[in-house]
Design an enzyme around this catalytic site. Structure first.
Site, PDB file in Angstrom:
ATOM      1  CG  HIS A 242      56.120  30.425  83.832  1.00  8.80           C
ATOM      2  ND1 HIS A 242      56.074  31.135  85.107  1.00  8.80           N
ATOM      3  CD2 HIS A 242      56.774  31.581  83.063  1.00  8.80           C
ATOM      4  CE1 HIS A 242      56.489  32.316  84.959  1.00  8.80           C
ATOM      5  NE2 HIS A 242      56.870  32.773  83.774  1.00  8.80           N
TER       6      HIS A 242
ATOM      7  CE  LYS B  72      59.990  30.177  84.061  1.00  9.13           C
ATOM      8  NZ  LYS B  72      61.185  30.829  83.466  1.00  9.13           N
TER       9      LYS B  72
HETATM   10  N1  LIG Z   1      62.929  38.386  80.789  1.00 13.56           N
HETATM   11  C1  LIG Z   1      61.808  37.882  80.125  1.00 13.56           C
HETATM   12  O1  LIG Z   1      61.001  38.724  80.112  1.00 13.56           O
HETATM   13  C2  LIG Z   1      61.762  36.816  79.529  1.00 13.56           C
HETATM   14  C3  LIG Z   1      62.671  35.617  79.870  1.00 13.56           C
HETATM   15  N2  LIG Z   1      62.535  34.263  79.267  1.00 13.56           N
HETATM   16  C4  LIG Z   1      63.807  33.619  79.534  1.00 13.56           C
HETATM   17  O2  LIG Z   1      64.389  33.392  78.418  1.00 13.56           O
HETATM   18  C5  LIG Z   1      64.892  32.114  78.385  1.00 13.56           C
HETATM   19  C6  LIG Z   1      64.573  31.235  77.214  1.00 13.56           C
HETATM   20  O3  LIG Z   1      63.205  30.984  77.275  1.00 13.56           O
HETATM   21  P1  LIG Z   1      62.380  30.318  75.686  1.00 13.56           P
HETATM   22  O4  LIG Z   1      62.754  30.979  74.691  1.00 13.56           O
HETATM   23  O5  LIG Z   1      61.040  29.960  76.367  1.00 13.56           O
HETATM   24  O6  LIG Z   1      63.164  28.994  75.702  1.00 13.56           O
HETATM   25  P2  LIG Z   1      63.319  28.033  74.507  1.00 13.56           P
HETATM   26  O7  LIG Z   1      64.252  26.771  74.954  1.00 13.56           O
HETATM   27  O8  LIG Z   1      62.235  27.864  73.622  1.00 13.56           O
HETATM   28  O9  LIG Z   1      64.869  28.764  73.751  1.00 13.56           O
HETATM   29  C7  LIG Z   1      65.929  28.940  74.148  1.00 13.56           C
HETATM   30  C8  LIG Z   1      66.913  28.816  73.005  1.00 13.56           C
HETATM   31  O10 LIG Z   1      68.313  28.971  73.433  1.00 13.56           O
HETATM   32  C9  LIG Z   1      69.084  27.853  72.776  1.00 13.56           C
HETATM   33  N3  LIG Z   1      70.348  27.970  73.319  1.00 13.56           N
HETATM   34  C10 LIG Z   1      70.704  26.965  74.430  1.00 13.56           C
HETATM   35  N4  LIG Z   1      71.844  27.199  74.766  1.00 13.56           N
HETATM   36  C11 LIG Z   1      72.277  28.024  73.910  1.00 13.56           C
HETATM   37  C12 LIG Z   1      74.046  28.643  73.809  1.00 13.56           C
HETATM   38  N5  LIG Z   1      74.659  28.572  74.370  1.00 13.56           N
HETATM   39  N6  LIG Z   1      73.831  29.605  72.642  1.00 13.56           N
HETATM   40  C13 LIG Z   1      73.031  30.080  72.042  1.00 13.56           C
HETATM   41  N7  LIG Z   1      71.703  29.549  72.032  1.00 13.56           N
HETATM   42  C14 LIG Z   1      71.476  28.545  73.151  1.00 13.56           C
HETATM   43  C15 LIG Z   1      68.109  26.779  72.531  1.00 13.56           C
HETATM   44  O11 LIG Z   1      68.712  25.794  71.600  1.00 13.56           O
HETATM   45  C16 LIG Z   1      66.814  27.193  72.521  1.00 13.56           C
HETATM   46  O12 LIG Z   1      66.853  27.495  70.788  1.00 13.56           O
HETATM   47  C17 LIG Z   1      64.272  31.578  79.436  1.00 13.56           C
HETATM   48  O13 LIG Z   1      65.384  31.491  80.759  1.00 13.56           O
HETATM   49  C18 LIG Z   1      63.371  32.227  80.160  1.00 13.56           C
HETATM   50  O14 LIG Z   1      62.934  31.937  81.341  1.00 13.56           O
HETATM   51  C19 LIG Z   1      61.376  34.061  78.466  1.00 13.56           C
HETATM   52  C20 LIG Z   1      60.573  34.879  78.219  1.00 13.56           C
HETATM   53  C21 LIG Z   1      60.441  36.075  78.883  1.00 13.56           C
HETATM   54  O1  LIG Z   2      60.239  30.979  80.896  1.00  8.12           O
HETATM   55  C1  LIG Z   2      59.369  31.984  80.389  1.00  8.12           C
HETATM   56  O2  LIG Z   2      58.435  31.801  79.590  1.00  8.12           O
HETATM   57  C2  LIG Z   2      59.347  33.245  81.163  1.00  8.12           C
HETATM   58  N1  LIG Z   2      60.556  33.586  81.938  1.00  8.12           N
HETATM   59  C3  LIG Z   2      60.702  34.982  82.628  1.00  8.12           C
HETATM   60  C4  LIG Z   2      60.528  34.309  84.132  1.00  8.12           C
HETATM   61  O3  LIG Z   2      61.054  33.252  84.642  1.00  8.12           O
HETATM   62  O4  LIG Z   2      59.887  35.267  85.075  1.00  8.12           O
HETATM   63  C5  LIG Z   2      59.650  35.896  82.059  1.00  8.12           C
HETATM   64  C6  LIG Z   2      58.280  35.454  81.996  1.00  8.12           C
HETATM   65  O5  LIG Z   2      57.716  35.019  83.169  1.00  8.12           O
HETATM   66  C7  LIG Z   2      58.545  34.085  80.868  1.00  8.12           C
END
Ligand SMILES: NC(=O)C1=CN([C@@H]2O[C@H](COP(=O)(O)OP(=O)(O)OC[C@H]3O[C@@H](n4cnc5c(N)ncnc54)[C@H](O)[C@@H]3O)[C@@H](O)[C@H]2O)C=CC1
Ligand SMILES: O=C(O)C1=N[C@H](C(=O)O)C[C@H](O)C1
Length: 251
Positions: free
Chosen positions: A136, A140
Protein backbone atom coordinates in the site's frame (compact mmCIF):
# COMPACT_ATOMS: atom_id res chain seq x y z
CA UNK A 1 -40.52 8.43 -10.00
CA UNK A 2 -38.90 7.24 -6.72
CA UNK A 3 -37.15 9.91 -4.67
CA UNK A 4 -33.35 9.63 -4.69
CA UNK A 5 -31.76 7.84 -1.72
CA UNK A 6 -30.31 10.43 0.66
CA UNK A 7 -26.61 9.70 1.21
CA UNK A 8 -23.97 11.21 3.49
CA UNK A 9 -20.21 10.70 3.23
CA UNK A 10 -18.02 10.76 6.36
CA UNK A 11 -14.36 11.41 5.61
CA UNK A 12 -15.44 13.55 2.66
CA UNK A 13 -12.10 15.34 2.33
CA UNK A 14 -10.06 12.13 2.29
CA UNK A 15 -8.52 10.28 -0.63
CA UNK A 16 -11.39 7.86 -1.06
CA UNK A 17 -14.11 9.97 0.58
CA UNK A 18 -13.71 12.82 -1.90
CA UNK A 19 -13.98 10.36 -4.79
CA UNK A 20 -17.06 8.82 -3.17
CA UNK A 21 -18.74 12.25 -2.93
CA UNK A 22 -18.27 12.74 -6.67
CA UNK A 23 -19.60 9.25 -7.42
CA UNK A 24 -22.74 9.79 -5.32
CA UNK A 25 -23.34 13.20 -6.90
CA UNK A 26 -23.05 11.68 -10.37
CA UNK A 27 -25.66 8.96 -9.68
CA UNK A 28 -29.24 9.89 -10.67
CA UNK A 29 -30.83 7.67 -8.00
CA UNK A 30 -28.70 9.08 -5.14
CA UNK A 31 -28.50 12.50 -3.51
CA UNK A 32 -25.46 13.67 -1.56
CA UNK A 33 -27.06 15.44 1.42
CA UNK A 34 -23.99 15.75 3.67
CA UNK A 35 -20.23 15.65 3.14
CA UNK A 36 -18.65 15.61 6.58
CA UNK A 37 -15.07 15.44 7.73
CA UNK A 38 -13.20 15.67 11.04
CA UNK A 39 -14.76 18.20 13.44
CA UNK A 40 -18.11 18.37 11.61
CA UNK A 41 -21.08 17.52 13.84
CA UNK A 42 -22.78 14.18 13.18
CA UNK A 43 -26.11 15.91 13.97
CA UNK A 44 -25.97 17.05 10.33
CA UNK A 45 -26.88 13.48 9.35
CA UNK A 46 -30.20 13.81 11.15
CA UNK A 47 -30.80 17.40 10.07
CA UNK A 48 -30.30 16.50 6.39
CA UNK A 49 -32.39 13.32 6.61
CA UNK A 50 -29.55 11.06 5.51
CA UNK A 51 -30.75 7.49 4.96
CA UNK A 52 -27.31 5.95 4.32
CA UNK A 53 -23.93 7.10 5.65
CA UNK A 54 -20.73 6.01 3.93
CA UNK A 55 -17.82 5.86 6.40
CA UNK A 56 -14.37 6.34 4.89
CA UNK A 57 -12.58 7.86 7.85
CA UNK A 58 -10.06 6.30 10.23
CA UNK A 59 -9.95 3.25 12.51
CA UNK A 60 -10.03 5.62 15.52
CA UNK A 61 -13.22 7.35 14.30
CA UNK A 62 -15.37 4.66 12.80
CA UNK A 63 -16.82 3.12 15.97
CA UNK A 64 -18.12 6.47 17.25
CA UNK A 65 -19.60 7.29 13.86
CA UNK A 66 -21.39 3.94 13.67
CA UNK A 67 -22.68 4.22 17.21
CA UNK A 68 -24.35 7.49 16.20
CA UNK A 69 -25.72 6.18 12.88
CA UNK A 70 -27.17 2.98 14.34
CA UNK A 71 -28.76 4.86 17.24
CA UNK A 72 -30.50 7.10 14.68
CA UNK A 73 -31.55 4.24 12.39
CA UNK A 74 -29.24 5.46 9.61
CA UNK A 75 -27.86 2.61 7.49
CA UNK A 76 -24.10 2.55 7.01
CA UNK A 77 -21.67 1.41 4.35
CA UNK A 78 -18.21 1.15 5.85
CA UNK A 79 -14.90 1.03 4.03
CA UNK A 80 -12.83 2.11 7.00
CA UNK A 81 -10.49 -0.64 8.17
CA UNK A 82 -9.01 -1.73 11.51
CA UNK A 83 -11.76 -4.22 12.40
CA UNK A 84 -11.28 -6.83 15.14
CA UNK A 85 -13.62 -9.51 16.50
CA UNK A 86 -14.20 -7.32 19.57
CA UNK A 87 -15.25 -4.36 17.41
CA UNK A 88 -17.58 -6.52 15.33
CA UNK A 89 -19.18 -7.95 18.50
CA UNK A 90 -19.73 -4.46 19.87
CA UNK A 91 -21.36 -3.36 16.62
CA UNK A 92 -23.60 -6.44 16.56
CA UNK A 93 -24.73 -5.52 20.08
CA UNK A 94 -25.71 -2.03 18.94
CA UNK A 95 -27.52 -3.37 15.88
CA UNK A 96 -29.52 -5.74 18.07
CA UNK A 97 -31.08 -2.67 19.66
CA UNK A 98 -31.93 -1.21 16.23
CA UNK A 99 -32.95 -4.29 14.22
CA UNK A 100 -34.17 -2.48 11.09
CA UNK A 101 -30.80 -0.81 10.52
CA UNK A 102 -28.23 -2.29 8.15
CA UNK A 103 -24.44 -1.94 8.25
CA UNK A 104 -22.14 -3.22 5.50
CA UNK A 105 -18.46 -3.53 6.35
CA UNK A 106 -16.52 -4.03 3.15
CA UNK A 107 -12.78 -4.67 3.60
CA UNK A 108 -12.49 -3.85 -0.09
CA UNK A 109 -15.02 -2.30 -2.49
CA UNK A 110 -13.11 -3.13 -5.65
CA UNK A 111 -14.70 -5.94 -7.63
CA UNK A 112 -11.29 -7.41 -8.52
CA UNK A 113 -10.21 -7.52 -4.89
CA UNK A 114 -13.43 -9.25 -3.87
CA UNK A 115 -12.83 -11.83 -6.61
CA UNK A 116 -9.21 -12.25 -5.44
CA UNK A 117 -10.50 -13.18 -2.02
CA UNK A 118 -13.01 -15.62 -3.50
CA UNK A 119 -10.39 -17.27 -5.75
CA UNK A 120 -7.95 -17.54 -2.84
CA UNK A 121 -10.66 -19.17 -0.74
CA UNK A 122 -11.27 -21.70 -3.54
CA UNK A 123 -7.56 -22.49 -3.97
CA UNK A 124 -6.82 -22.70 -0.24
CA UNK A 125 -7.40 -26.40 0.31
CA UNK A 126 -5.23 -27.56 -2.59
CA UNK A 127 -1.85 -26.18 -1.42
CA UNK A 128 0.31 -26.95 1.57
CA UNK A 129 1.81 -23.46 1.79
CA UNK A 130 0.20 -20.04 1.58
CA UNK A 131 1.40 -16.51 2.31
CA UNK A 132 -0.24 -13.12 1.70
CA UNK A 133 1.71 -10.01 0.68
CA UNK A 134 -0.11 -6.67 0.65
CA UNK A 135 1.43 -3.46 -0.67
CA UNK A 136 0.00 0.00 0.00
CA UNK A 137 0.79 3.71 -0.16
CA UNK A 138 2.82 5.11 2.73
CA UNK A 139 -0.04 7.12 4.29
CA UNK A 140 -1.98 4.07 5.42
CA UNK A 141 -2.72 3.90 9.16
CA UNK A 142 -3.32 0.19 9.62
CA UNK A 143 -1.34 -2.99 8.94
CA UNK A 144 -2.07 -5.57 7.79
CA UNK A 145 -4.68 -4.11 5.44
CA UNK A 146 -8.32 -4.98 6.00
CA UNK A 147 -8.28 -6.89 2.72
CA UNK A 148 -5.24 -8.97 3.66
CA UNK A 149 -6.69 -9.77 7.07
CA UNK A 150 -9.97 -10.88 5.53
CA UNK A 151 -8.17 -12.87 2.81
CA UNK A 152 -6.14 -14.75 5.42
CA UNK A 153 -9.25 -15.43 7.50
CA UNK A 154 -11.13 -16.81 4.49
CA UNK A 155 -8.17 -19.00 3.49
CA UNK A 156 -7.78 -20.35 7.02
CA UNK A 157 -11.50 -21.11 7.32
CA UNK A 158 -11.53 -22.91 3.94
CA UNK A 159 -8.50 -25.02 4.93
CA UNK A 160 -10.11 -25.81 8.25
CA UNK A 161 -13.38 -26.88 6.58
CA UNK A 162 -11.41 -29.16 4.23
CA UNK A 163 -9.42 -30.71 7.09
CA UNK A 164 -6.08 -29.39 5.78
CA UNK A 165 -3.43 -29.41 8.49
CA UNK A 166 -2.13 -26.00 9.62
CA UNK A 167 1.07 -25.18 7.74
CA UNK A 168 4.34 -25.54 9.60
CA UNK A 169 6.92 -22.77 9.63
CA UNK A 170 10.39 -24.38 9.52
CA UNK A 171 12.11 -21.13 10.56
CA UNK A 172 14.13 -21.53 13.73
CA UNK A 173 16.37 -18.47 13.39
CA UNK A 174 14.74 -15.15 12.43
CA UNK A 175 14.97 -11.45 13.07
CA UNK A 176 11.73 -10.36 14.74
CA UNK A 177 9.18 -9.46 12.07
CA UNK A 178 11.03 -11.15 9.24
CA UNK A 179 8.22 -13.69 8.78
CA UNK A 180 5.49 -11.03 8.92
CA UNK A 181 2.35 -11.15 11.04
CA UNK A 182 0.19 -14.24 11.38
CA UNK A 183 -3.58 -14.08 10.82
CA UNK A 184 -5.33 -17.35 11.71
CA UNK A 185 -2.10 -19.21 10.97
CA UNK A 186 -1.50 -17.51 7.60
CA UNK A 187 1.63 -15.32 7.31
CA UNK A 188 0.80 -11.80 6.11
CA UNK A 189 3.45 -9.31 4.99
CA UNK A 190 2.78 -5.56 4.71
CA UNK A 191 4.77 -3.22 2.47
CA UNK A 192 4.31 0.58 2.58
CA UNK A 193 5.73 2.54 -0.33
CA UNK A 194 5.22 6.00 -1.75
CA UNK A 195 3.77 5.71 -5.26
CA UNK A 196 1.68 2.61 -4.61
CA UNK A 197 -2.07 2.59 -4.06
CA UNK A 198 -3.37 -0.87 -3.02
CA UNK A 199 -2.04 -4.22 -4.20
CA UNK A 200 -2.12 -7.79 -2.96
CA UNK A 201 -0.55 -11.12 -3.84
CA UNK A 202 -1.70 -14.44 -2.46
CA UNK A 203 1.02 -17.05 -2.99
CA UNK A 204 0.23 -20.73 -2.83
CA UNK A 205 2.84 -23.48 -3.06
CA UNK A 206 2.97 -27.26 -3.19
CA UNK A 207 5.10 -29.99 -4.70
CA UNK A 208 6.79 -28.56 -7.82
CA UNK A 209 4.36 -25.68 -8.38
CA UNK A 210 3.18 -22.33 -7.14
CA UNK A 211 0.07 -20.29 -7.83
CA UNK A 212 0.02 -16.49 -7.43
CA UNK A 213 -3.21 -14.50 -7.38
CA UNK A 214 -2.48 -10.80 -7.72
CA UNK A 215 -4.73 -7.75 -7.69
CA UNK A 216 -3.77 -4.11 -8.29
CA UNK A 217 -5.89 -1.07 -7.50
CA UNK A 218 -4.45 1.63 -9.75
CA UNK A 219 -6.88 4.48 -8.96
CA UNK A 220 -9.50 5.19 -6.30
CA UNK A 221 -12.18 5.02 -9.02
CA UNK A 222 -11.99 1.19 -8.73
CA UNK A 223 -13.77 1.36 -5.37
CA UNK A 224 -16.75 3.40 -6.61
CA UNK A 225 -18.98 0.74 -8.24
CA UNK A 226 -18.72 -1.30 -5.02
CA UNK A 227 -19.52 1.66 -2.81
CA UNK A 228 -22.58 2.54 -4.90
CA UNK A 229 -23.70 -1.11 -4.88
CA UNK A 230 -23.42 -1.14 -1.08
CA UNK A 231 -25.34 2.12 -0.75
CA UNK A 232 -28.19 0.86 -2.93
CA UNK A 233 -28.45 -2.53 -1.23
CA UNK A 234 -27.95 -1.73 2.46
CA UNK A 235 -31.45 -0.30 3.13
CA UNK A 236 -32.87 -3.77 2.40
CA UNK A 237 -30.23 -5.71 4.39
CA UNK A 238 -30.84 -5.19 8.13
CA UNK A 239 -28.15 -6.30 10.58
CA UNK A 240 -24.44 -6.69 9.94
CA UNK A 241 -23.05 -7.78 6.57
CA UNK A 242 -19.29 -8.30 6.31
CA UNK A 243 -17.99 -8.38 2.74
CA UNK A 244 -19.33 -6.89 -0.47
CA UNK A 245 -19.52 -10.39 -1.98
CA UNK A 246 -22.84 -10.86 -0.20
CA UNK A 247 -24.34 -8.24 -2.53
CA UNK A 248 -22.65 -9.51 -5.69
CA UNK A 249 -24.63 -12.68 -6.37
CA UNK A 250 -21.47 -14.82 -6.55
CA UNK A 251 -21.98 -18.61 -6.69
N1 LIG B 1 -12.84 -0.73 1.81
C1 LIG B 1 -12.20 -0.18 0.79
O1 LIG B 1 -12.38 -0.58 -0.38
C2 LIG B 1 -11.28 0.95 1.04
C3 LIG B 1 -11.05 1.33 2.32
N2 LIG B 1 -10.21 2.36 2.57
C4 LIG B 1 -10.11 2.74 3.97
O2 LIG B 1 -10.79 3.96 4.15
C5 LIG B 1 -10.18 4.70 5.20
C6 LIG B 1 -9.79 6.08 4.66
O3 LIG B 1 -8.77 5.94 3.70
P1 LIG B 1 -8.16 7.21 2.95
O4 LIG B 1 -9.23 7.93 2.22
O5 LIG B 1 -7.00 6.71 2.20
O6 LIG B 1 -7.67 8.09 4.19
P2 LIG B 1 -7.54 9.69 4.29
O7 LIG B 1 -6.69 9.96 5.46
O8 LIG B 1 -7.17 10.26 2.96
O9 LIG B 1 -9.03 10.16 4.59
C7 LIG B 1 -9.69 10.01 5.80
C8 LIG B 1 -10.53 11.25 6.03
O10 LIG B 1 -11.33 11.03 7.17
C9 LIG B 1 -11.34 12.23 7.93
N3 LIG B 1 -11.73 11.92 9.29
C10 LIG B 1 -10.97 11.48 10.32
N4 LIG B 1 -11.74 11.35 11.43
C11 LIG B 1 -13.00 11.68 11.07
C12 LIG B 1 -14.25 11.74 11.76
N5 LIG B 1 -14.35 11.42 13.06
N6 LIG B 1 -15.36 12.11 11.07
C13 LIG B 1 -15.28 12.44 9.77
N7 LIG B 1 -14.12 12.44 9.06
C14 LIG B 1 -13.01 12.05 9.71
C15 LIG B 1 -9.92 12.80 7.77
O11 LIG B 1 -9.87 14.17 8.09
C16 LIG B 1 -9.68 12.52 6.29
O12 LIG B 1 -10.14 13.58 5.47
C17 LIG B 1 -8.98 3.86 5.67
O13 LIG B 1 -9.35 3.08 6.78
C18 LIG B 1 -8.72 2.97 4.46
O14 LIG B 1 -8.09 1.76 4.81
C19 LIG B 1 -9.57 3.04 1.59
C20 LIG B 1 -9.73 2.68 0.29
C21 LIG B 1 -10.61 1.60 -0.10
O1 LIG C 1 -6.01 2.30 2.85
C1 LIG C 1 -6.25 1.98 1.66
O2 LIG C 1 -5.84 2.64 0.69
C2 LIG C 1 -7.03 0.76 1.41
N1 LIG C 1 -7.57 0.15 2.43
C3 LIG C 1 -8.34 -1.04 2.37
C4 LIG C 1 -7.65 -2.16 3.11
O3 LIG C 1 -7.08 -1.93 4.19
O4 LIG C 1 -7.70 -3.31 2.65
C5 LIG C 1 -8.77 -1.39 0.97
C6 LIG C 1 -7.75 -1.12 -0.07
O5 LIG C 1 -6.71 -2.02 0.10
C7 LIG C 1 -7.25 0.32 0.02
Amino acid sequence: MTAPLRVAVLGAKGRIGSEACRAVEAADDLELVAALDRDDKLDALVETGAQVAVDLTHPDAVMGNLEFCVSQGIHAVVGTTGWTEERLASLRGRLAASPATGVLIAPNFSIGAVLTMRFAEQAARFFESVEVVELHHNRKADAPSGTATRTAQLIAAARDRAGVAPQQDPTTHALEGARGATVDGVPVHSIRLRGLLAHQEVLFGDLGETLTIRHDSLHHSCFMPGILLGVRRIPTAPGLTVGLEHFMDLD
